[in-house]
Design a protein around this motif. Structure first.
Motif, PDB file in Angstrom:
ATOM      1  N   VAL A 126      16.111  -7.094 -20.460  1.00 48.10           N
ATOM      2  CA  VAL A 126      15.140  -8.071 -19.955  1.00 48.10           C
ATOM      3  C   VAL A 126      14.014  -7.344 -19.215  1.00 48.10           C
ATOM      4  CG1 VAL A 126      14.784 -10.018 -18.381  1.00 48.10           C
ATOM      5  CG2 VAL A 126      16.819  -9.941 -19.836  1.00 48.10           C
ATOM      6  N   THR A 127      14.393  -6.444 -18.296  1.00 46.65           N
ATOM      7  CA  THR A 127      13.373  -5.678 -17.569  1.00 46.65           C
ATOM      8  C   THR A 127      12.572  -4.814 -18.535  1.00 46.65           C
ATOM      9  OG1 THR A 127      14.737  -5.675 -15.586  1.00 46.65           O
ATOM     10  CG2 THR A 127      12.988  -4.026 -15.697  1.00 46.65           C
ATOM     11  N   ALA A 128      13.272  -4.146 -19.468  1.00 49.15           N
ATOM     12  CA  ALA A 128      12.568  -3.290 -20.440  1.00 49.15           C
ATOM     13  C   ALA A 128      11.555  -4.117 -21.234  1.00 49.15           C
ATOM     14  CB  ALA A 128      13.572  -2.619 -21.374  1.00 49.15           C
ATOM     15  N   GLY A 129      11.935  -5.330 -21.612  1.00 49.17           N
ATOM     16  CA  GLY A 129      11.026  -6.207 -22.365  1.00 49.17           C
ATOM     17  C   GLY A 129       9.817  -6.609 -21.536  1.00 49.17           C
ATOM     18  N   MET A 130      10.063  -6.952 -20.257  1.00 49.26           N
ATOM     19  CA  MET A 130       8.941  -7.331 -19.380  1.00 49.26           C
ATOM     20  C   MET A 130       7.967  -6.166 -19.227  1.00 49.26           C
ATOM     21  SD  MET A 130      10.789  -9.382 -16.260  1.00 49.26           S
ATOM     22  CE  MET A 130       9.296 -10.001 -15.474  1.00 49.26           C
ATOM     23  N   LEU A 131       8.521  -4.975 -19.037  1.00 46.70           N
ATOM     24  CA  LEU A 131       7.669  -3.799 -18.823  1.00 46.70           C
ATOM     25  C   LEU A 131       6.880  -3.456 -20.094  1.00 46.70           C
ATOM     26  CD1 LEU A 131      10.188  -1.686 -16.718  1.00 46.70           C
ATOM     27  CD2 LEU A 131       8.244  -3.007 -15.875  1.00 46.70           C
ATOM     28  N   THR A 132       7.525  -3.638 -21.240  1.00 46.14           N
ATOM     29  CA  THR A 132       6.844  -3.390 -22.520  1.00 46.14           C
ATOM     30  C   THR A 132       5.700  -4.388 -22.713  1.00 46.14           C
ATOM     31  OG1 THR A 132       8.924  -2.570 -23.397  1.00 46.14           O
ATOM     32  CG2 THR A 132       7.206  -3.082 -25.003  1.00 46.14           C
ATOM     33  N   ASP A 133       5.948  -5.642 -22.351  1.00 44.84           N
ATOM     34  CA  ASP A 133       4.870  -6.649 -22.428  1.00 44.84           C
ATOM     35  C   ASP A 133       3.700  -6.255 -21.527  1.00 44.84           C
ATOM     36  OD1 ASP A 133       6.379  -8.153 -24.146  1.00 44.84           O
ATOM     37  OD2 ASP A 133       6.960  -9.662 -22.652  1.00 44.84           O
ATOM     38  N   HIS A 161      -5.569   1.830 -15.459  1.00 45.96           N
ATOM     39  CA  HIS A 161      -4.731   1.155 -16.472  1.00 45.96           C
ATOM     40  C   HIS A 161      -3.929   2.185 -17.267  1.00 45.96           C
ATOM     41  CE1 HIS A 161      -5.891  -3.054 -16.023  1.00 45.96           C
ATOM     42  NE2 HIS A 161      -7.150  -2.681 -15.954  1.00 45.96           N
ATOM     43  N   GLU A 162      -4.551   3.322 -17.575  1.00 44.30           N
ATOM     44  CA  GLU A 162      -3.822   4.366 -18.312  1.00 44.30           C
ATOM     45  C   GLU A 162      -2.655   4.914 -17.484  1.00 44.30           C
ATOM     46  OE1 GLU A 162      -7.267   6.063 -21.325  1.00 44.30           O
ATOM     47  OE2 GLU A 162      -7.086   6.952 -19.329  1.00 44.30           O
ATOM     48  N   ALA A 163      -2.890   5.093 -16.186  1.00 46.50           N
ATOM     49  CA  ALA A 163      -1.811   5.583 -15.307  1.00 46.50           C
ATOM     50  C   ALA A 163      -0.670   4.562 -15.257  1.00 46.50           C
ATOM     51  CB  ALA A 163      -2.357   5.845 -13.903  1.00 46.50           C
ATOM     52  N   ILE A 164      -1.029   3.284 -15.229  1.00 45.46           N
ATOM     53  CA  ILE A 164       0.000   2.232 -15.187  1.00 45.46           C
ATOM     54  C   ILE A 164       0.796   2.225 -16.492  1.00 45.46           C
ATOM     55  CG2 ILE A 164       0.385  -0.268 -15.066  1.00 45.46           C
ATOM     56  CD1 ILE A 164      -2.119  -0.356 -13.193  1.00 45.46           C
ATOM     57  N   VAL A 165       0.110   2.410 -17.625  1.00 45.74           N
ATOM     58  CA  VAL A 165       0.819   2.456 -18.914  1.00 45.74           C
ATOM     59  C   VAL A 165       1.850   3.589 -18.907  1.00 45.74           C
ATOM     60  CG1 VAL A 165       0.580   2.956 -21.390  1.00 45.74           C
ATOM     61  CG2 VAL A 165      -0.992   1.361 -20.286  1.00 45.74           C
ATOM     62  N   ARG A 166       1.459   4.756 -18.403  1.00 43.62           N
ATOM     63  CA  ARG A 166       2.402   5.890 -18.354  1.00 43.62           C
ATOM     64  C   ARG A 166       3.605   5.552 -17.469  1.00 43.62           C
ATOM     65  NH1 ARG A 166      -2.519   8.759 -18.177  1.00 43.62           N
ATOM     66  NH2 ARG A 166      -2.445   8.957 -15.908  1.00 43.62           N
ATOM     67  N   ARG A 167       3.352   4.940 -16.332  1.00 44.99           N
ATOM     68  CA  ARG A 167       4.423   4.580 -15.387  1.00 44.99           C
ATOM     69  C   ARG A 167       5.331   3.504 -15.981  1.00 44.99           C
ATOM     70  NH1 ARG A 167       7.965   5.063 -12.702  1.00 44.99           N
ATOM     71  NH2 ARG A 167       8.214   4.770 -10.479  1.00 44.99           N
ATOM     72  N   HIS A 216      -1.985  -3.746 -20.465  1.00 43.45           N
ATOM     73  CA  HIS A 216      -2.799  -2.653 -19.902  1.00 43.45           C
ATOM     74  C   HIS A 216      -3.494  -1.834 -20.994  1.00 43.45           C
ATOM     75  CE1 HIS A 216      -1.800  -3.308 -15.690  1.00 43.45           C
ATOM     76  NE2 HIS A 216      -0.587  -3.598 -16.100  1.00 43.45           N
ATOM     77  N   GLU A 217      -2.822  -1.673 -22.150  1.00 38.93           N
ATOM     78  CA  GLU A 217      -3.477  -0.957 -23.261  1.00 38.93           C
ATOM     79  C   GLU A 217      -4.662  -1.766 -23.789  1.00 38.93           C
ATOM     80  OE1 GLU A 217      -0.306  -0.045 -25.996  1.00 38.93           O
ATOM     81  OE2 GLU A 217       0.300   1.735 -24.847  1.00 38.93           O
ATOM     82  N   ILE A 253       0.846  -1.202   0.000  1.00 39.18           N
ATOM     83  CA  ILE A 253       0.000   0.000   0.000  1.00 39.18           C
ATOM     84  C   ILE A 253       0.880   1.251   0.000  1.00 39.18           C
ATOM     85  CG2 ILE A 253      -1.632   1.367   1.391  1.00 39.18           C
ATOM     86  CD1 ILE A 253      -2.992  -1.317   2.107  1.00 39.18           C
ATOM     87  N   ALA A 254       1.970   1.205   0.775  1.00 38.97           N
ATOM     88  CA  ALA A 254       2.874   2.365   0.849  1.00 38.97           C
ATOM     89  C   ALA A 254       3.509   2.647  -0.513  1.00 38.97           C
ATOM     90  CB  ALA A 254       3.933   2.125   1.906  1.00 38.97           C
ATOM     91  N   LEU A 255       3.778   1.595  -1.282  1.00 37.29           N
ATOM     92  CA  LEU A 255       4.427   1.751  -2.591  1.00 37.29           C
ATOM     93  C   LEU A 255       3.423   2.020  -3.718  1.00 37.29           C
ATOM     94  CD1 LEU A 255       6.948  -1.229  -2.304  1.00 37.29           C
ATOM     95  CD2 LEU A 255       7.568   1.199  -2.452  1.00 37.29           C
ATOM     96  N   ALA A 256       2.148   1.769  -3.462  1.00 37.22           N
ATOM     97  CA  ALA A 256       1.141   1.817  -4.527  1.00 37.22           C
ATOM     98  C   ALA A 256       0.940   3.225  -5.073  1.00 37.22           C
ATOM     99  CB  ALA A 256      -0.182   1.263  -4.009  1.00 37.22           C
ATOM    100  N   GLU A 257       0.771   3.301  -6.369  1.00 38.93           N
ATOM    101  CA  GLU A 257       0.454   4.586  -7.004  1.00 38.93           C
ATOM    102  C   GLU A 257      -1.020   4.643  -7.416  1.00 38.93           C
ATOM    103  OE1 GLU A 257       3.282   5.753  -9.994  1.00 38.93           O
ATOM    104  OE2 GLU A 257       4.919   4.903  -8.835  1.00 38.93           O
ATOM    105  N   ILE A 258      -1.673   3.509  -7.419  1.00 38.25           N
ATOM    106  CA  ILE A 258      -3.097   3.444  -7.766  1.00 38.25           C
ATOM    107  C   ILE A 258      -3.888   3.458  -6.462  1.00 38.25           C
ATOM    108  CG2 ILE A 258      -4.897   1.981  -8.796  1.00 38.25           C
ATOM    109  CD1 ILE A 258      -2.882   3.155 -10.833  1.00 38.25           C
ATOM    110  N   GLY A 259      -4.816   4.399  -6.351  1.00 38.68           N
ATOM    111  CA  GLY A 259      -5.606   4.523  -5.123  1.00 38.68           C
ATOM    112  C   GLY A 259      -6.620   3.403  -4.973  1.00 38.68           C
ATOM    113  N   GLU A 260      -6.951   3.106  -3.722  1.00 36.57           N
ATOM    114  CA  GLU A 260      -7.971   2.103  -3.443  1.00 36.57           C
ATOM    115  C   GLU A 260      -9.349   2.678  -3.741  1.00 36.57           C
ATOM    116  OE1 GLU A 260      -7.027  -0.806  -0.007  1.00 36.57           O
ATOM    117  OE2 GLU A 260      -6.878   1.218   0.793  1.00 36.57           O
TER     118      GLU A 260
END
Ligand SMILES: [Fe+2]
Length: 127
Positions: free
Chosen positions: A101-108, A80-86, A113-114, A55-62
């Protein structure tokens, strides 16, 4: 958790489509949390392991309210749009460090999310 909570609590004419779509989505999200946490570990960092830390790390509100089906879709689309930007920022940062590897995972994950935004919008199109 928000996606799964909406899956449980959605009511009204959109029930079947939203109940099914959110089930597919929360299953994907839970698997992704595991893959991403394991990537964090593979890079040598501790993965958050308590709800309090998450919860402390979360950027998406409950959402502790009682939204309508349409409001659920609106909330999830904007999350989902906020997550895509992040994810885009994080993928660019990983590429700068040549961590392909990380860049590929994040792109996937951006792809998921899109697609989620498209599918959620399609459920309420014309409403
Ligand atoms: Fe379920």
């Amino acid at each position: 958790m928000k996606t799964q909570g909406y899956h449980w609590n959605v009511v009204g004419p959109l029930f079947v489509s939203l109940h099914r779509l959110t089930e597919e989505q929360y299953q994907n999200l839970f698997e992704a949390v595991d893959d991403l946490a394991e990537r964090v570990r593979a890079l040598g960092f501790p993965a958050p392991s308590s709800i309090t830390e998450m919860i402390a790390l979360a950027e998406i509100g409950e959402d502790t309210g009682n939204p309508t089906a349409e409001q659920m879709v609106e909330n999830l689309v904007s999350d989902h749009e906020a997550i895509v930007r992040r994810l885009r920022e994080a993928a660019v940062a990983a590429e700068k460090l040549h961590d392909v590897v990380t860049a590929g995972m994040l792109t996937d994950r951006m792809h998921f999310h899109e697609k989620a935004v498209w599918m959620l919008r399609a459920v309420v199109a014309g409403k």
